[in-house]
Design a protein around this motif. Structure first.
Motif, PDB file in Angstrom:
ATOM      1  N   GLN A 106      14.148   3.359  -3.067  1.00  0.00           N
ATOM      2  CA  GLN A 106      15.351   2.541  -3.192  1.00  0.00           C
ATOM      3  C   GLN A 106      16.423   2.871  -2.121  1.00  0.00           C
ATOM      4  N   SER A 107      16.336   4.034  -1.680  1.00  0.00           N
ATOM      5  CA  SER A 107      17.586   4.425  -0.675  1.00  0.00           C
ATOM      6  C   SER A 107      17.457   3.347   0.466  1.00  0.00           C
ATOM      7  N   ASN A 108      16.388   3.045   0.935  1.00  0.00           N
ATOM      8  CA  ASN A 108      16.212   2.371   2.074  1.00  0.00           C
ATOM      9  C   ASN A 108      15.622   0.917   1.768  1.00  0.00           C
ATOM     10  N   GLY A 109      15.313   0.455   0.478  1.00  0.00           N
ATOM     11  CA  GLY A 109      14.754  -0.597   0.182  1.00  0.00           C
ATOM     12  C   GLY A 109      13.460  -0.780   0.588  1.00  0.00           C
ATOM     13  N   SER A 110      12.485   0.164   0.371  1.00  0.00           N
ATOM     14  CA  SER A 110      11.123  -0.049   0.949  1.00  0.00           C
ATOM     15  C   SER A 110       9.997   0.235  -0.166  1.00  0.00           C
ATOM     16  N   ILE A 111       9.193  -0.825  -0.209  1.00  0.00           N
ATOM     17  CA  ILE A 111       8.123  -0.500  -0.998  1.00  0.00           C
ATOM     18  C   ILE A 111       6.570  -0.291  -0.450  1.00  0.00           C
ATOM     19  N   LYS A 112       5.942   0.680  -0.522  1.00  0.00           N
ATOM     20  CA  LYS A 112       4.641   0.916   0.211  1.00  0.00           C
ATOM     21  C   LYS A 112       3.335   0.747  -0.770  1.00  0.00           C
ATOM     22  N   LEU A 113       2.651  -0.059  -0.177  1.00  0.00           N
ATOM     23  CA  LEU A 113       1.247  -0.140  -0.794  1.00  0.00           C
ATOM     24  C   LEU A 113       0.239   0.337   0.165  1.00  0.00           C
ATOM     25  N   VAL A 114      -1.019   1.005  -0.353  1.00  0.00           N
ATOM     26  CA  VAL A 114      -2.076   1.391   0.607  1.00  0.00           C
ATOM     27  C   VAL A 114      -3.284   0.776   0.189  1.00  0.00           C
ATOM     28  N   ARG A 115      -4.184   0.584   0.992  1.00  0.00           N
ATOM     29  CA  ARG A 115      -5.394  -0.251   0.923  1.00  0.00           C
ATOM     30  C   ARG A 115      -6.308   0.788  -0.290  1.00  0.00           C
ATOM     31  N   ASN A 116      -6.997  -0.097  -0.976  1.00  0.00           N
ATOM     32  CA  ASN A 116      -7.735   0.554  -2.100  1.00  0.00           C
ATOM     33  C   ASN A 116      -9.339   0.741  -1.433  1.00  0.00           C
ATOM     34  N   GLU A 117      -9.637   1.842  -1.096  1.00  0.00           N
ATOM     35  CA  GLU A 117     -10.672   2.127  -0.393  1.00  0.00           C
ATOM     36  C   GLU A 117     -12.020   2.063  -1.320  1.00  0.00           C
ATOM     37  N   ASN A 118     -11.838   1.877  -2.551  1.00  0.00           N
ATOM     38  CA  ASN A 118     -12.951   1.627  -3.494  1.00  0.00           C
ATOM     39  C   ASN A 118     -12.936   0.329  -3.967  1.00  0.00           C
ATOM     40  N   TYR A 119     -12.344  -0.780  -3.409  1.00  0.00           N
ATOM     41  CA  TYR A 119     -12.322  -2.113  -3.957  1.00  0.00           C
ATOM     42  C   TYR A 119     -13.614  -2.574  -4.104  1.00  0.00           C
ATOM     43  N   TRP A 120     -13.746  -3.607  -5.246  1.00  0.00           N
ATOM     44  CA  TRP A 120     -14.960  -4.220  -5.453  1.00  0.00           C
ATOM     45  C   TRP A 120     -15.326  -5.210  -4.170  1.00  0.00           C
ATOM     46  N   GLY A 121     -14.374  -5.868  -3.723  1.00  0.00           N
ATOM     47  CA  GLY A 121     -14.651  -6.927  -2.872  1.00  0.00           C
ATOM     48  C   GLY A 121     -14.441  -6.291  -1.555  1.00  0.00           C
ATOM     49  N   ASP A 122     -13.966  -7.445  -0.470  1.00  0.00           N
ATOM     50  CA  ASP A 122     -13.585  -7.186   0.999  1.00  0.00           C
ATOM     51  C   ASP A 122     -12.344  -6.349   1.042  1.00  0.00           C
ATOM     52  N   LYS A 123     -12.596  -5.125   1.446  1.00  0.00           N
ATOM     53  CA  LYS A 123     -11.454  -4.210   1.728  1.00  0.00           C
ATOM     54  C   LYS A 123     -10.274  -5.002   2.495  1.00  0.00           C
ATOM     55  N   ALA A 124      -8.862  -4.498   2.050  1.00  0.00           N
ATOM     56  CA  ALA A 124      -7.915  -4.983   2.909  1.00  0.00           C
ATOM     57  C   ALA A 124      -8.007  -4.634   4.356  1.00  0.00           C
ATOM     58  N   LYS A 125      -7.415  -5.389   5.305  1.00  0.00           N
ATOM     59  CA  LYS A 125      -7.652  -5.238   6.681  1.00  0.00           C
ATOM     60  C   LYS A 125      -6.628  -4.461   7.364  1.00  0.00           C
ATOM     61  N   VAL A 126      -5.429  -4.011   6.474  1.00  0.00           N
ATOM     62  CA  VAL A 126      -4.665  -3.225   6.878  1.00  0.00           C
ATOM     63  C   VAL A 126      -4.534  -2.086   6.043  1.00  0.00           C
ATOM     64  N   GLY A 127      -4.329  -0.810   6.704  1.00  0.00           N
ATOM     65  CA  GLY A 127      -4.286   0.513   5.850  1.00  0.00           C
ATOM     66  C   GLY A 127      -2.868   0.450   4.863  1.00  0.00           C
ATOM     67  N   GLU A 128      -1.988   0.035   5.396  1.00  0.00           N
ATOM     68  CA  GLU A 128      -0.594  -0.063   4.390  1.00  0.00           C
ATOM     69  C   GLU A 128       0.040  -1.422   4.619  1.00  0.00           C
ATOM     70  N   LEU A 129       0.731  -1.669   3.442  1.00  0.00           N
ATOM     71  CA  LEU A 129       1.580  -3.002   3.243  1.00  0.00           C
ATOM     72  C   LEU A 129       2.700  -2.385   2.802  1.00  0.00           C
ATOM     73  N   ILE A 130       3.640  -2.975   3.863  1.00  0.00           N
ATOM     74  CA  ILE A 130       5.106  -2.469   3.451  1.00  0.00           C
ATOM     75  C   ILE A 130       6.041  -3.681   3.082  1.00  0.00           C
ATOM     76  N   PHE A 131       6.993  -3.637   1.841  1.00  0.00           N
ATOM     77  CA  PHE A 131       7.802  -4.711   1.739  1.00  0.00           C
ATOM     78  C   PHE A 131       9.129  -4.138   2.010  1.00  0.00           C
ATOM     79  N   ARG A 132       9.804  -4.469   3.007  1.00  0.00           N
ATOM     80  CA  ARG A 132      11.278  -4.127   3.243  1.00  0.00           C
ATOM     81  C   ARG A 132      12.233  -5.230   2.671  1.00  0.00           C
ATOM     82  N   ILE A 133      13.126  -4.791   1.892  1.00  0.00           N
ATOM     83  CA  ILE A 133      14.047  -5.740   1.149  1.00  0.00           C
ATOM     84  C   ILE A 133      15.189  -6.007   2.158  1.00  0.00           C
TER      85      ILE A 133
END
Length: 564
Positions: A245-272
């Motif tokens: 919350q100090s820099n308004g950044s949310i970080k998601l990472v790829r689910n390596e055990n996903y049942w479907g096609d895995k995400a093409k990026v390793g990290e997904l960042i949302f900057r507010i």
């Protein structure tokens, strides 16, 4: 929510269900045959996608959320029994592979996808489905507040211990891959509503471990439990990692055990980044890779700089609302028809809305069931408007006209410009306009809801592809922004909408909605539908694979980011 593009009619629901059954069978076979090659194996390509978000999420538990910024994030983490076909607003299987309903529309049997794990390693199965439904239904205390359980209340109604009846009755798990949902009545919204992020599946184990239901009211706000703040646990292609919350950044990472096609990026960042101008500057500097709702005035320069501006198919409506409570003149249908003739929709669309916008003839897009091609239309005709006003004895009609500030909506990109255009139209027809402008969250919505506005600008982006999600939301109760007890049509219309929503026979239901749409535009005219507007999303040249959603519900697993 998908494949029903503007200009195309959606397949009848019975046919869609047959197609869904076929999809389910095909999916079951194909998944078994290609799990190793396409879904279970083959990781993503790595890299990071950074998205410029317009605001901060309220929390990370989608059930308690009602804001788009929260849903944009949780949509990457969680999945529902049903989803929406990419690029459209039509329902398709997701964690369920198919479903059947009984003829009365009250019992729904879902076949569940096998081998799916939540991010904490626990199994997704029928027991987990029922525990999610029971969690929603058995909310207590602050959890029953409309600000928290908005989508449950809007779609399912009451709770287990409440006085208001609920659409939900029970859930059964006869075996791990079969979930049976029992409803108290038929509704046209089911199962489409299950594609809403609020009804996505979350890990029962994680919700118990981190006290997901322990939400408390504190003054006008709420205190959320640890689960909603830092442990959302779904089955989706991304997992939650952190929120700084100090820099308004949310970080998601790829689910390596996903049942479907895995995400093409390793990290997904949302900057507010609340300021749209700053988001544009950050995109141009390379600090972010994408952002939503660019100013229409910036689209040309963004494209000239090599960025891609994708324009979504319009799945929304903007309307000129008419409140009949305080101004008796507006209770006369002739006056409301005069307003409709005064408005120049075609010029409004061309001058004030993005490329691809369309003038509206009724209160939802033509891709939604029950759309009527033969509704009464009101061509721009100031002389006809003056004639109708004279017949009603309202040659000197005066109205207050509310318009919002400090807001941009997908259906209303320039409130001031839209107000100015409409006000000039009304003046041309001899109507005196008294403007009232207030901030969207600083009095505008409150005044509109409390019937203080004679005329007002508002709209709606569909949650899913059913008529009730549009006109049922607007006119389905007599305690709405339009109705007054002096206008008996309100109760009649609300009753007709309820009966149409509860009609299990698709053909008959569509005929009922077509009749309602005809009468909305001729017999009732509670508001004036103005336009369907295509909201845009912009990406840098480095981004490939983004599939836009008419519901503004993009999923980012398909997106890759190049090094150049």
């Amino acid at each position: 929510m998908r494949e029903a593009r503007s200009g195309q009619r959606r397949a009848p629901r019975a046919l869609r269900r047959a197609l869904t059954a076929g999809i389910a069978l095909t999916t079951a076979v194909s998944l078994a045959g290609c799990a190793e090659s396409q879904r279970g194996a083959g990781g993503g390509e790595g890299g990071t996608l950074t998205f410029g978000a317009a605001g901060a999420p309220d929390l990370f538990d989608p059930f308690y959320a009602s804001d788009g910024e929260t849903f944009r994030i949780t949509r990457q983490i969680t999945e529902g029994l049903v989803g929406f076909k990419p690029g459209t607003a039509d329902v398709e299987p997701e964690l369920a592979t198919g479903w059947e309903e009984t003829p009365d529309g009250k019992t729904w049997t879902f076949d569940l996808r096998e081998g799916v794990k939540f991010h904490d390693g626990t199994d997704f199965n029928a027991d987990a489905v029922c525990k999610n439904f029971e969690r929603w239904y058995h909310q207590t205390g602050a959890g029953q507040n409309n600000a928290l359980s908005y989508y449950w209340i809007e779609n399912f109604g009451g709770f287990a211990d409440g006085e208001k009846p609920s659409l939900y009755e029970s859930c059964e798990a006869p075996d791990p891959t079969t979930a049976v949902i029992n409803l108290t009545r038929a509704t046209s919204k089911f199962p489409d509503m299950l594609g809403l992020p609020s009804f996505s599946m979350q890990s029962p184990a994680a919700m118990e471990k981190y006290n997901a239901n322990d939400v408390k009211a504190q003054g006008d706000s709420f205190v959320y439990p640890e689960y909603a703040r830092s442990h959302p646990t779904g089955t989706g292609p991304f997992e939650f990692e952190s929120y700084d919350q100090s820099n308004g950044s949310i970080k998601l990472v790829r689910n390596e055990n996903y049942w479907g096609d895995k995400a093409k990026v390793g990290e997904l960042i949302f900057r507010i980044i609340p300021d749209e101008t700053v988001r544009k500057q950050e995109l141009e500097s390379g600090s972010i890779d994408a952002y939503d709702f660019p100013n229409p005035a910036d689209i040309k320069s963004l494209r000239d700089s090599g960025n891609e501006v994708k324009v979504r198919d319009p799945f929304n409506i903007m309307y000129l609302g008419i409140t009949q409570k305080n101004n008796p003149a507006l209770r006369d249908l002739r006056v409301r028809k005069a307003l409709a003739h005064a408005v120049d929709k075609q010029t409004l669309v061309k001058a004030n809305l993005p490329e691809g916008a369309k003038a509206a003839t009724q209160f939802y897009p033509e891709s939604v069931d029950g759309y009527a091609d033969d509704v009464q239309r009101y061509e721009h005709d100031p002389a006809k408007a003056k004639q109708l006003l004279a017949e009603a004895g309202q040659q000197d009609l005066t109205v207050n006209f509310y318009w919002p500030t400090q807001v941009t909506r997908p259906y209303m990109p320039d409130p001031r410009g839209i107000y100015n255009a409409l006000a000039e139209d009304l003046k041309e027809a001899g109507i005196e306009v008294k403007p009232v402008s207030k901030p969207w969250n600083g009095g505008y919505i409150d005044d509109v809801d409390n019937s203080k506005a004679d005329l007002f600008l508002l709209g709606w982006t569909g949650d899913y592809n059913t008529p009730d999600n549009f006109i049922g939301t607007f006119f389905g109760t007599t305690t709405n922004r339009f109705y007054t007890e002096a206008s008996p049509w309100g109760a009649e219309l609300a009753d007709r909408l309820k009966k149409a929503d509860g009609e299990p026979d698709e053909t008959k239901r569509n005929e009922m909605y077509q009749d309602i749409n005809r009468d909305l535009m001729s017999k009732y005219l509670p508001a004036i539908p103005l336009s369907h507007s295509p909201p845009a999303i912009v990406t840098s040249p480095r981004v490939q694979g983004l599939v836009t959603s008419p519901l503004t519900a993009e999923e980012f697993a398909s997106v890759s980011v190049s090094d150049q």
